[in-house]
Design a protein around this motif. Structure first.
Motif, short mmCIF file in Angstrom:
data_model
loop_
_atom_site.label_atom_id
_atom_site.label_comp_id
_atom_site.label_asym_id
_atom_site.label_seq_id
_atom_site.Cartn_x
_atom_site.Cartn_y
_atom_site.Cartn_z
N LYS A 8 -9.63 -7.17 6.80
CA LYS A 8 -8.76 -8.33 6.59
C LYS A 8 -7.80 -8.13 5.43
O LYS A 8 -6.80 -8.84 5.33
CB LYS A 8 -9.62 -9.57 6.35
CG LYS A 8 -10.47 -9.98 7.55
CD LYS A 8 -11.32 -11.19 7.25
CE LYS A 8 -12.44 -10.85 6.27
NZ LYS A 8 -13.38 -11.97 6.06
N ARG A 9 -8.11 -7.20 4.53
CA ARG A 9 -7.26 -6.94 3.38
C ARG A 9 -7.32 -5.45 3.06
O ARG A 9 -8.38 -4.83 3.13
CB ARG A 9 -7.71 -7.77 2.16
CG ARG A 9 -6.86 -7.57 0.92
CD ARG A 9 -7.42 -8.39 -0.25
NE ARG A 9 -7.30 -9.81 0.01
CZ ARG A 9 -6.25 -10.56 -0.33
NH1 ARG A 9 -5.23 -10.01 -0.95
NH2 ARG A 9 -6.22 -11.83 -0.06
N VAL A 29 2.43 -5.96 10.15
CA VAL A 29 1.44 -6.33 11.16
C VAL A 29 0.55 -7.48 10.70
O VAL A 29 -0.44 -7.81 11.35
CB VAL A 29 0.58 -5.12 11.58
CG1 VAL A 29 1.46 -4.03 12.15
CG2 VAL A 29 -0.26 -4.59 10.43
N GLY A 30 0.90 -8.11 9.56
CA GLY A 30 0.21 -9.32 9.14
C GLY A 30 -1.07 -9.09 8.36
O GLY A 30 -1.93 -9.98 8.32
N ILE A 31 -1.21 -7.93 7.69
CA ILE A 31 -2.40 -7.65 6.90
C ILE A 31 -2.07 -7.79 5.42
O ILE A 31 -1.19 -7.07 4.91
CB ILE A 31 -2.92 -6.21 7.17
CG1 ILE A 31 -3.32 -6.05 8.63
CG2 ILE A 31 -4.10 -5.87 6.26
CD1 ILE A 31 -4.55 -6.83 9.03
N PRO A 32 -2.71 -8.68 4.67
CA PRO A 32 -2.48 -8.77 3.23
C PRO A 32 -2.79 -7.44 2.56
O PRO A 32 -3.75 -6.75 2.93
CB PRO A 32 -3.45 -9.86 2.78
CG PRO A 32 -3.74 -10.65 4.01
CD PRO A 32 -3.69 -9.68 5.14
N VAL A 33 -1.99 -7.07 1.57
CA VAL A 33 -2.14 -5.74 0.98
C VAL A 33 -1.86 -5.77 -0.52
O VAL A 33 -1.00 -6.50 -1.01
CB VAL A 33 -1.20 -4.72 1.69
CG1 VAL A 33 0.26 -5.06 1.48
CG2 VAL A 33 -1.50 -3.30 1.23
N THR A 186 -4.30 -2.86 15.50
CA THR A 186 -3.69 -3.67 14.45
C THR A 186 -2.46 -2.98 13.87
O THR A 186 -1.41 -3.61 13.70
CB THR A 186 -4.70 -3.97 13.34
OG1 THR A 186 -5.84 -4.61 13.91
CG2 THR A 186 -4.09 -4.85 12.27
N MET A 187 -2.58 -1.70 13.55
CA MET A 187 -1.46 -0.98 12.94
C MET A 187 -0.52 -0.37 13.97
O MET A 187 0.57 0.10 13.63
CB MET A 187 -1.98 0.11 12.01
CG MET A 187 -2.81 -0.41 10.84
SD MET A 187 -1.86 -1.41 9.66
CE MET A 187 -1.12 -0.11 8.66
N GLY A 188 -0.93 -0.36 15.24
CA GLY A 188 -0.02 0.06 16.32
C GLY A 188 0.15 1.55 16.46
O GLY A 188 1.18 2.01 16.96
N LYS A 189 -0.85 2.33 16.06
CA LYS A 189 -0.70 3.77 16.02
C LYS A 189 -1.33 4.48 17.22
O LYS A 189 -2.22 3.95 17.88
CB LYS A 189 -1.31 4.33 14.73
CG LYS A 189 -0.64 3.82 13.47
CD LYS A 189 0.83 4.17 13.46
CE LYS A 189 1.61 3.55 12.35
NZ LYS A 189 3.07 3.74 12.50
N GLY A 190 -0.84 5.69 17.45
CA GLY A 190 -1.48 6.60 18.38
C GLY A 190 -2.38 7.51 17.56
O GLY A 190 -1.90 8.34 16.79
#
Length: 813
Positions: A8-9, A29-33, A186-190
């Motif tokens: 979540k973070r 992608v909407g992840i608090p960082v 979540t991060m959209g990776k291959g």
């Protein structure tokens, strides 16, 4: 090991270019960082913000190109932190990514500082591009070793699909599965899993291919621009080819990766290549590091591109192109292409055969060392280097045993870059029988000496069509499922796993709108209303074989409209415009949900289709806009009508009758042909709406859209009810026209731009009526249609249309 929570973070350690951009993509992608770096120290006794280094990196994200953020103003969502005061904040993070400079000693020093603060539920990862994960983990307590691995993002993290996941010997397999799931969805990776070897998979093969190109170019006497002319898109590789790509990556970065190979692989059969080429060393020594310093193998002077002469180290005009002979050969199927390249007595042909042979040779020798199977190498080169097909796919397509024989012959004759023989598995009985490294059974593993199937992690169930590999039996989305209706430009079909949802996919060039597309869409709506839960509009081009992403729709087929105008004058195109408008209204008022699944460009009519859909599911990299002014036209498929409706809704909600306040953004978007740079910006521009779904991984786009249809159907979807629309009328028109006159007289826009903009505001404001007049959608559509027909007959519009068709570039006359 303590049970971990969902991620979540995230915390990123290191606010350099890569660390800051990884943090930016988390925000995308909407992840608090949290973004950490060293604490700034007082200067001459004056207090400073201790987070100054991280804050400066965050500020720089707003100006970086290509943009790391979907929306620049979201940089403020990244929380700056420093190692002196804020390590306690790690306690709330489930994933911590270290991304500092590639120095083993520096990384170990940082690890000693942060390790006591890493919570038991967190995964700890390094973004190293090539250092040993096992060596980095030395000194960790056993529990942390289980939660430590490599996650190598490719640069720039927002755009590059490839992510390498690298375990050390002690890494828990559950950690890898959890990270692969998170990075994929979540991060959209291959995600490609790599073995813990120097430079892993992508850079190990990719940098070798660059070094081989440099060596073979030297051998055959080819200039840098001559090499780029034949190793880019014509070869099915990245448009930036070899040396332009090196400039983009950074020549210092390239040299660092080469040095890692030189230091770590002294026994490699190709080790003599693993040294920084002289020309590269000279460029670095003079500070020419590529694109970031405006000079490398290439330099720009205004609009002129200059290329380096390695003999003089000066720059000269770049005008070298491929020969017609090579162009013809490169259009052949790969089996014929390789044979012709190998046997043609031409330096460019011989060079091209040599670089194919070199990469095949290298990948065969090292397959067992660096990857579980041939699959990882092929996907890494497609997703990380922009190749349309991987090296093993090319070899397989050209004829496995035949090409292997050619390579062996070159090795035996001393023509190859190494005299190391091809490994025995290349000629094994299984290879001779199947002629394939990729089969429906799986991809060949040299280390396991068998075919290995793909990952069965649950996350991949969200991908209706996974990235295919030549010969692996993956279904072709353009023919998969069951066809319900089709014509030359559109197919309506159902996919096996969700047969209750109808899908419409265009077949036209760039998915443009033709009469067949429009009639097919109307038929699709009728079929969906009669027998299905709803309709998804999804283009198979979203899943290009190389880097994912393709056009949703480039808009109307202008080439098809020109003959209508030539034959019957401007009025000849009116039936086609009316058909377009009727189709958009049929989509909007369908009795079942119509969900548009968009990725890539959605321009002009493509944007208008989105605006009329019941809901939109959009990939992050979606570029949406009403761009008709570029060809001297205005939107006539209901795009301006929908903007007028949104303005009326805004006025109703705000209790404000200043129509111009609510029309201004839509007018500027259309009059300036603005295109969103991301799905997030499209949301801000109101091309996407509240409630629409943004998808990080384009391979999940279809499943997400299908699920939206089913959810809306289950909720009892009802079509919207047509209502009357209050418009701004002549008062708004006169105000904007005055502003346009000033812009025209000031030289900011052309006379024709002003003419088109007058017509745009005339439609948006509802025509020559009083403010607050209630009009119908048909009224606004008629205004659009009339304005479009007037414009398409204008000589300057015809100049723009013909200019675009002939050159592919907009003409502003």
């Amino acid at each position: 090991m303590t049970d971990r929570k969902l991620i979540k973070r995230v915390a990123v350690l290191g606010a350099g270019v890569m660390g800051a951009q990884i943090a930016a993509h988390c925000i995308n992608v909407g992840i608090p960082v949290l973004l950490f770096d060293l604490a700034s120290q007082p200067v001459e006794g004056k207090a400073v913000n201790k987070n100054a280094i991280a804050l400066k990196a965050i500020e720089n994200l707003k100006k970086a190109k290509p943009a790391p953020l979907g929306l620049a103003d979201r940089a403020s969502l990244i929380q700056a932190a420093n190692y002196d005061d804020d390590l306690n904040l790690l306690a709330d993070c489930e994933l911590i990514i270290e991304a500092i400079a590639e120095r083993l000693d520096w990384k170990h020093t940082l690890y000693e500082k942060v390790a006591p603060h890493i919570p038991e539920h967190a995964i700890f990862a390094t973004n190293t591009s090539g250092l040993s994960i096992g060596a980095l983990a030395k000194g960790f307590p056993d529990d942390l070793k289980k939660r430590f691995c490599g996650v190598h993002f490719f640069n720039p993290p927002r755009y590059m699909h490839l992510l390498e996941l690298i375990p050390a010997d002690d890494t828990d397999s559950a950690v890898l599965d959890e990270l692969e799931t998170f990075m994929t969805s979540t991060m959209g990776k291959g995600v490609v899993r790599a073995k813990d070897t120097p430079n892993f998979v992508g850079n190990r093969v990719g940098v070798f291919s660059i070094l081989a190109v440099i060596e073979e170019a030297r051998k055959y006497g080819l200039s840098f621009d001559a090499v780029d002319a034949i190793t880019g898109s014509k070869l099915g590789r990245s448009k930036s080819a070899t040396f332009r790509t090196s400039d983009v990556v950074g020549l210092d970065t390239l040299a660092h990766v080469i040095k890692t190979m030189e230091d770590s692989l002294p026994d490699d059969p190709f080790a003599h290549l693993f040294k920084t080429p002289d020309v590269l060393a000279k460029l670095i020594a003079k500070g020419a590091l590529g694109q970031k310093t405006q000079a490398g193998f290439y330099r720009k002077e205004g609009k002129k591109v200059l290329v380096l002469n390695p003999d003089t180290m000066d720059y000269q005009p770049s005008d070298t192109t491929s020969s017609p002979l090579i162009d013809r050969i490169l259009k052949k199927p790969i089996a014929e292409r390789l044979e012709l390249l190998r046997t043609t007595d031409d330096p460019q042909a011989q060079f091209l055969w040599a670089i194919f042979r070199d990469i095949f040779h290298y990948c065969a020798i090292h397959l067992g060392d660096i990857a579980e199977s041939a699959r990882e190498i092929d996907l890494a080169m497609r997703w990380g280097y922009g190749w349309d097909s991987g090296p093993f796919e090319d070899w397989q397509a050209a004829g496995w045993i035949q090409v292997a024989g050619w390579i062996k012959e070159d090795i035996d004759q001393g023509k190859a870059l190494s005299n190391a023989p091809l490994p025995e598995w290349v000629f094994a009985a299984s290879m001779s029988a199947s002629q394939a490294v990729h089969t429906p059974e799986g991809s060949w593993s040299a280390s396991a000496n068998q075919y290995i199937s793909r990952s069965s992690l649950p996350v991949y169930k969200k991908q209706v069509f996974r990235a295919p590999l030549l010969g692996d039996g993956s279904p072709d989305p353009s023919t998969a499922g069951s066809t319900v209706y089709e014509n030359s430009d559109l197919r309506v079909w159902v996919e096996t796993s969700q047969p209750e949802v109808l899908i419409a996919s265009f077949r036209s060039k760039m998915n443009t709108f033709s009469a067949d597309v429009l009639n097919g869409l109307q038929q699709a709506v009728d079929l969906a209303e009669a027998n299905y839960a709803g309709l998804v509009i999804w283009q198979t081009a979203s899943l290009k074989l190389g880097t994912p992403g393709g056009p949703f729709s480039a808009g109307a087929n202008l080439e098809g409209a020109i003959p209508l105008v030539m034959k019957s004058g401007p009025a000849g195109v009116e039936p086609l415009v009316k058909l377009f408008q009727d189709t958009m209204m049929k989509v909007k008022y369908a009795q079942v949900p119509v969900v548009a699944a968009v990725a890539g460009i959605a321009l002009g009519g493509g944007c208008e289709l989105l605006l009329h859909a019941s809901r939109r599911v959009a990939a992050m990299e979606s570029f949406i806009g009403l761009v008709e002014i570029g060809v001297g036209l205005l939107p006539a498929g209901g795009g301006l009508k929908e903007a007028a409706i949104r303005a009326a809704v805004g006025i109703e909600h705000a209790g404000n009758t200043n129509y111009l306040d609510f029309l201004k953004t839509s007018f500027e978007n259309a009059a300036m042909a603005k295109v969103s740079s991301s799905a997030q910006e499209a949301m801000k521009m109101a091309y996407l709406q509240k409630g629409d779904i943004l998808v990080a991984n384009v391979y999940e786009l279809l499943a997400q859209a299908q699920n939206q249809v089913k959810s809306m159907h289950y909720a009892g979807y009802r079509a919207p009810i047509q209502t009357l629309i209050p418009v701004g009328g002549r008062s708004v028109i006169s105000t904007v026209r005055g502003q346009l006159a000033n812009m025209r007289d000031g030289g900011f826009i052309s006379e024709h731009d002003a003419h088109i903009a007058h017509k745009i505001i005339h439609v948006l404001a509802g025509g020559d009526v009083d403010a607050g007049t209630l009009v119908t959608e048909d009224w606004l559509l008629k205004l659009e249609r009339q304005a479009f027909i007037d414009l398409i007959g204008h000589p300057k519009t015809m100049e723009r249309i013909m200019g675009l068709i002939q050159t592919g570039k907009p003409l502003r006359n």
